[in-house]
Structure formats: C-alpha cells, structure tokens
Design a protein around this motif. Structure first.
Motif, PDB file in Angstrom:
ATOM      1  N   ARG A  33       0.930  -1.322  -0.075  1.00  0.00           N
ATOM      2  CA  ARG A  33       0.078  -0.006   0.055  1.00  0.00           C
ATOM      3  C   ARG A  33       0.861   1.258  -0.088  1.00  0.00           C
ATOM      4  NH1 ARG A  33      -3.957  -3.332   2.996  1.00  0.00           N
ATOM      5  NH2 ARG A  33      -2.803  -2.641   4.849  1.00  0.00           N
ATOM      6  N   ILE A  34       1.817   1.207   0.707  1.00  0.00           N
ATOM      7  CA  ILE A  34       2.768   2.353   0.883  1.00  0.00           C
ATOM      8  C   ILE A  34       3.365   2.614  -0.718  1.00  0.00           C
ATOM      9  CG2 ILE A  34       4.978   3.201   1.517  1.00  0.00           C
ATOM     10  CD1 ILE A  34       4.507   1.911   4.227  1.00  0.00           C
ATOM     11  N   VAL A  45       2.025   1.588  -3.605  1.00  0.00           N
ATOM     12  CA  VAL A  45       0.911   1.810  -4.534  1.00  0.00           C
ATOM     13  C   VAL A  45       0.416   3.484  -4.237  1.00  0.00           C
ATOM     14  CG1 VAL A  45      -1.484   1.367  -5.025  1.00  0.00           C
ATOM     15  CG2 VAL A  45       0.194  -0.245  -4.990  1.00  0.00           C
ATOM     16  N   ALA A  46       0.398   3.696  -3.053  1.00  0.00           N
ATOM     17  CA  ALA A  46      -0.102   5.116  -2.659  1.00  0.00           C
ATOM     18  C   ALA A  46       0.853   6.161  -2.874  1.00  0.00           C
ATOM     19  CB  ALA A  46      -0.229   5.459  -1.340  1.00  0.00           C
ATOM     20  N   THR A  47       2.366   5.860  -2.883  1.00  0.00           N
ATOM     21  CA  THR A  47       3.305   6.988  -3.300  1.00  0.00           C
ATOM     22  C   THR A  47       3.339   6.828  -5.125  1.00  0.00           C
ATOM     23  OG1 THR A  47       4.580   6.006  -1.545  1.00  0.00           O
ATOM     24  CG2 THR A  47       5.731   6.999  -3.317  1.00  0.00           C
ATOM     25  N   LYS A  87       0.762   6.491  -6.894  1.00  0.00           N
ATOM     26  CA  LYS A  87      -0.545   6.940  -7.053  1.00  0.00           C
ATOM     27  C   LYS A  87      -0.451   8.692  -6.806  1.00  0.00           C
ATOM     28  CE  LYS A  87      -4.081   3.621  -5.838  1.00  0.00           C
ATOM     29  NZ  LYS A  87      -5.555   3.548  -6.606  1.00  0.00           N
ATOM     30  N   GLY A  88       0.052   8.857  -5.748  1.00  0.00           N
ATOM     31  CA  GLY A  88       0.370  10.340  -5.719  1.00  0.00           C
ATOM     32  C   GLY A  88       1.075  11.160  -6.613  1.00  0.00           C
ATOM     33  N   ILE A  89       2.247  10.580  -6.991  1.00  0.00           N
ATOM     34  CA  ILE A  89       3.198  11.202  -7.954  1.00  0.00           C
ATOM     35  C   ILE A  89       2.385  11.215  -9.239  1.00  0.00           C
ATOM     36  CG2 ILE A  89       5.066  10.981  -9.237  1.00  0.00           C
ATOM     37  CD1 ILE A  89       6.574   9.588  -6.870  1.00  0.00           C
ATOM     38  N   VAL A 137      -4.561  -0.897  -7.643  1.00  0.00           N
ATOM     39  CA  VAL A 137      -4.833  -1.407  -6.217  1.00  0.00           C
ATOM     40  C   VAL A 137      -3.747  -2.612  -6.011  1.00  0.00           C
ATOM     41  CG1 VAL A 137      -7.057  -0.707  -5.776  1.00  0.00           C
ATOM     42  CG2 VAL A 137      -6.917  -2.895  -6.876  1.00  0.00           C
TER      43      VAL A 137
END
Lengths: 344, 235
Positions: free
Chosen positions: B73-74, B76-78, B80-82, B215
């Motif tokens: 998740r870290i 994927v979230a990183t 996604k954020g970029i 995801v």
C-alpha cells in the motif's frame, strides 16, 4: 509569524480510521469541499472496524475522493498552497495510505506538506462554523478512541487537563451497544433508543479517579451495565433496553459534564467547545449547552458532519500549523499513538 | 520513454528511473526502517542525482503484489500520489513476475518465492521462450508442500529467486526431486530496475492504466474476511 496577504488553500487528507476523506479549506475557516467516503456499512458485518479491511478500502478510494474534493472546490492541484494530512493517532495501516499519498503529491506538485494530529483536527472543526472563536478556550474531545479535557491556549498549543484512565467514552458506547444487541456503530443507536427510555431508571456508578478530579473512567460504568444484563438473564428478568441505554448514557454524560463544569468554574473560562464523534450525541450536547448557559459561557459545537471524521477539520488545523511555519519532510511517518500537542 | 519504478513489496525498498537506453538511477536498501520513511526520500534523491525533471516522466510503475500488505500500500499510494500530481499513467506490475525478470532469458525455469508466513509462499513459476516470459504457474499462495510437489511434477531444472528461499530452504532441500539452485542474493532480491524493465514490456503489450484504478494484488483475504467466510461455510 509570516504575513500572508494571499489566500491559503489547503488540500487536506484524512484516513486514520474507517473514513477516507479529502477537503479543500480556504484560510483555515472556509470549507470549499468536504468529501467523506465512509466504510461503516462494510465494518458493520464484523461488529467494528477491521484495520486491514479499512486500509484496503482507503487505497481503493483515496484517488477518487481527492479528485472529487478538488473538483467540488473548483480548484486545480496547482492552485493549492499546501497539503495537510493526518499522521496520527489512528490505525497505522490506515494512516499510512493517506500519509504516503499526501507526501507523494506534495513531492510531485512541489507543495509544502503539513502533518496534522487527528484530535487537534477535531478541535479545529469548531473554527469552521464559528468565525469568532479564538483561543484561549476549553475543549472536551470525545470519540471512539479519545476522551480529553483540554485547554486550548493558542493555535496548536494544548494543555491536557483530564483524560480517561481506561476506555474512551465512545468505546464504552460501542461495547454497551454490542452487549445490548444494537450493533455497530453504537453511539448513534444508543442516542436514538435512549430518547424512548427513562435516564433515571437504573442508577449506574459515576467513577471518580482519586487525586485526579478531571480524569475519567468509563470501564466501571460499562462493567455495571454488563453485570446488570447478566443479573437479569440469570433471574429471567426482561430488560427494558431503552431504560438501560438511557441510564447508561446519562451516567456517561454526567461524568463528562461534571468535569467540564469543574474546569469552567475553577479557571473562570468564558468559551467552551466540544469535538469528536461523540460530540454528536444529542444528550451530551443538550446538557453542556444548558450548563454553559447557566454560567454565561459561550458554547461551541460543530455540526454533526464536522464531528465525524472528516478532512475539513484537518484542513483547518493544517492552516494554523502552516501559518506557524510547520513543515514536514518526505520521511514523515504515521504515528499511531501520537500524543495531543506532540510535534514530530 | 522515462519510467519511475517503485518496489516495496517486502523488506527491500527499491526505486529506479529508466530510459529506453539505460537505468539512469537505481537505489535499493534492505534495512529495518519502514518504507514510509525511506521510499519517497529515495525517489527524491535519485531524481535530484539524475537531474530528472518530474514532468519528463512518462510512466509510474509499481510492484503491486503479492507481498507485505502495508508495504504494497505504501508503494501503490506513493505511485498514485506522484501520478495524480503529474497527471501520468501507471503500470501495475506483478511482483513475482518482475522478480523472474532478474534472470531474464535463462534456459532454466524460474520459481519466484516470497515468504507468506505459516509455512506458505507467494510463488510463481516462469520460463522464457524466444525472449518472452512465459507463465507456468500464475502468482499463487501455496504451502511449501504444494509448491514443491508442482515443481517435482514439472521435473525441470529450476532457479529460485526471492526471500522465500531463506524461509523455505530446509523444506526445499529435503523435498525437491529435480535439479535446482538458489540465485545469488543480488539476483534473488526485488529490484526496481526489473520492475521498470518488465513494466515497459507490459506497456508495449497492453498499454498503461489510470492511476485511480491501481490496487495491490494481495492474493490473501484479510484475517477477518477469512474468519467470516469460515463461519458462513459452517452455517
């Protein structure tokens, strides 16, 4: 303090428990959007929040929630001044989704990053609807994880006067609701059923903590309710659930209100605010409102949408941190047990 | 095409920037610090070292699992954020397939294994045909016993990659009937450059994805879902 002539637009992200939320807040007080994706329906199947499921839902929902917050506010990410995010306290896996997302966005969009304490966010929810509210004031923070009586001395400066020694008030609500068979989440269900019951039907104990007049203890009240239920079951007595939860709620409200008023009377306080999920409880609001009115104390309470976990409150708190010069680095971590007023 | 690749499926944190010609930067660390503290500072570092203007990135590739739920998740979230901030597309890269790319075009079978605890492995079995990765066993969650029995049935020479080697080495040593070897550590670990190279292959084949849709692929339901499922089966 920096002198800000231009508007400060905060994009705030919150994912500490079972709500994925994003909001755009202008100058700490004006909410341009407040998007909340609640997972309550999913966790109801399990009788409470399941951390791993909450984290999985956050990663699915976070991008659309942020997109919607920007769209509804009518701003682009480019126009945002600063990104604020809850980094504690809360469920670590859940917090990490919001923190990683916010950090990566701040990095790629070259925006400053401000980490926010979740409970300080709850307190800051009061700024949104009350433009006249400024520190110092006293605040009662009551939620599923927290029960704090706090002096807000300045923006971002807190003195904790009293706290719970065991269960949080909201936790007691959830546990009693489960025992009575009302299900999750317990707070709203007890609130509703208690309206049909007699709050003086059963006398539950009001625990005092020795030498700590402002501290709370709710495990005794909770146990008394469970014992009462056991007793009735053994003797085959039919329980009047409405009376039971009304009496339980009355005992909790009494404990909260008496300590708040002790603080108000002792320190001659003129402004009092409530915050947190349990601040939506109608009996608690009414009792505090009445007691404050008697003492000529101005009573502040956020509307229910701002009591539940949301990102607008994080935006409000982030604004005052930003103005003070707080900036976090790309190594910002989630801190599940971050203390109120603690700065990392 | 410039690709930023992110790998945080297990203890190894690894990030890389790849162009069509080369890996211009790669940073891999295998240490106890959490990905939350290391991953983005590492990306920041390689972008600065390689003078990479973020606007010039074309694709964000993330190793999407299986692996540590939180680690995935870290990452994927990183990613996604970029991707969100730069309005870029993403590629979801199957972790075990990217690990098999550490041994690109070997003539042997490659078995990627990650420790999934409780005597289980996240695993996949691959081989190369005319330079293309072929899947013999899709990414799966299997017991040591199940995997080794499948490999014995295939009965081919196999190289193991991944941290599952260390968790299951005794069982593998005692039960493998066909020739096998463990890859040396520099090829056995997750590497962002492999994620990036394999992402390019996937992109050429299937195109990119919208970042909102990415995801993790956990391969394992949460414990609460498992218990609820069991309860409902008993009813």
């Amino acid at each position: 303090m920096e002198n800000h002539v231009e508007d400060v637009l905060i994009l705030a992200i919150e994912s500490s428990c079972d709500e994925t939320a994003a909001s755009v807040v202008k100058n700490g007080r004006e909410v341009l959007s407040n998007i909340i994706n609640s997972q309550i329906a999913i966790h109801t199947n399990y009788g409470g929040v399941v951390p791993e499921i909450a984290s999985r839902k956050h990663i699915e929902n976070i991008s659309p929630v942020i997109s919607m917050a920007l769209k509804e506010a009518g701003v682009t990410l480019n126009e945002i001044t600063v990104i604020g995010v809850t980094y504690g306290p809360g469920l670590v896996g859940a917090l990490l989704v919001g923190v990683a997302m916010a950090k990566a966005m701040a990095f790629a969009a070259k925006k400053p990053l401000v980490g926010v304490h979740h409970i300080e966010g709850h307190i800051a929810a009061n700024y949104i609807e009350n433009p006249d509210l400024k520190p110092p004031f006293a605040a009662l923070v009551v939620s599923g994880g927290h029960t704090h009586l706090v002096m807000v001395e300045d923006y971002g400066k807190y003195d904790i006067i009293g706290r719970t020694r065991d269960d949080a008030a909201g936790e007691a609500f959830d546990k009693v609701a489960r025992a009575v068979g009302l299900g999750y989440p317990g707070g709203p269900k007890i609130d509703k059923l208690a309206k049909e019951g007699n709050p003086h039907a059963i006398e539950f104990p009001r625990a005092n903590v020795e030498d700590a007049p402002y501290d709370f203890s709710f495990s005794g009240i909770k146990s008394a309710v469970l014992n009462y239920l056991n007793h009735c079951e053994m003797k085959d007595i039919k329980v009047n659930k409405a009376d039971l939860v009304a009496s339980f709620q009355n005992a909790v409200v009494d404990a909260l209100v008496s300590r708040a008023m002790l603080l108000i009377d002792t320190r001659h306080i003129h402004q009092f605010a409530i915050a947190g999920g349990v601040a939506s409880n109608s009996a608690l609001r009414l009792a505090l409102q009445n007691e404050c009115a008697k003492r000529n104390v101005t009573f502040y309470s956020p509307s229910p949408k701002l009591c539940t976990d949301n990102a607008a409150m994080i935006g409000a708190a982030a604004y005052y941190e930003y103005i003070k010069g707080t900036r976090h680095g790309y190594d910002l971590n989630a801190i599940p047990n971050l203390k109120l007023g603690e700065r990392v | 095409m410039n690709i930023l690749a992110i790998e945080s499926s297990a203890i190894t944190a690894s990030v890389a920037i790849l162009t069509d010609e080369c890996v211009i930067a790669e940073y891999t660390i295998h240490h106890k610090k959490t990905h939350s503290q290391t991953l983005l500072p590492m990306i920041d570092e390689i972008c600065r070292m390689a003078d990479m203007n973020l606007e010039n990135l074309n694709l964000i590739a993330v190793s999407c699992g299986p692996g540590s739920f939180t680690g995935l998740r870290i990452g994927v979230a990183t990613g996604k954020g970029i991707a969100f901030a730069l309005d870029k597309k993403m590629i979801s890269v199957p972790t075990l397939e990217a690990m098999a790319y550490n041994l690109y075009n070997t003539e042997k079978y490659v078995c990627s294994v990650m420790d999934a605890r409780r005597q289980h492995l996240y695993c996949g079995i691959y081989y190369y045909k005319e330079g293309e990765l072929q899947t013999k066993l899709e990414q799966s969650l299997l017991s040591y016993e199940e995997l080794v029995s499948i490999l014995n049935n295939i009965n081919q020479s196999v190289v193991f990659v991944g941290d599952g080697i260390y968790a299951a080495s005794d069982y593998i040593k005692n039960n493998m009937m066909c020739p096998y070897e463990f890859a040396p550590v520099h090829l056995a670990q997750q590497r962002a450059s492999s994620v990036g190279i394999y992402a390019k292959y996937l992109y050429d084949k299937n195109g990119a994805q919208d970042s909102a849709q990415i995801v993790p692929n956990y391969l394992r339901p949460s414990q609460a879902e498992r218990l609820l499922g069991e309860k409902e089966c008993q009813k």
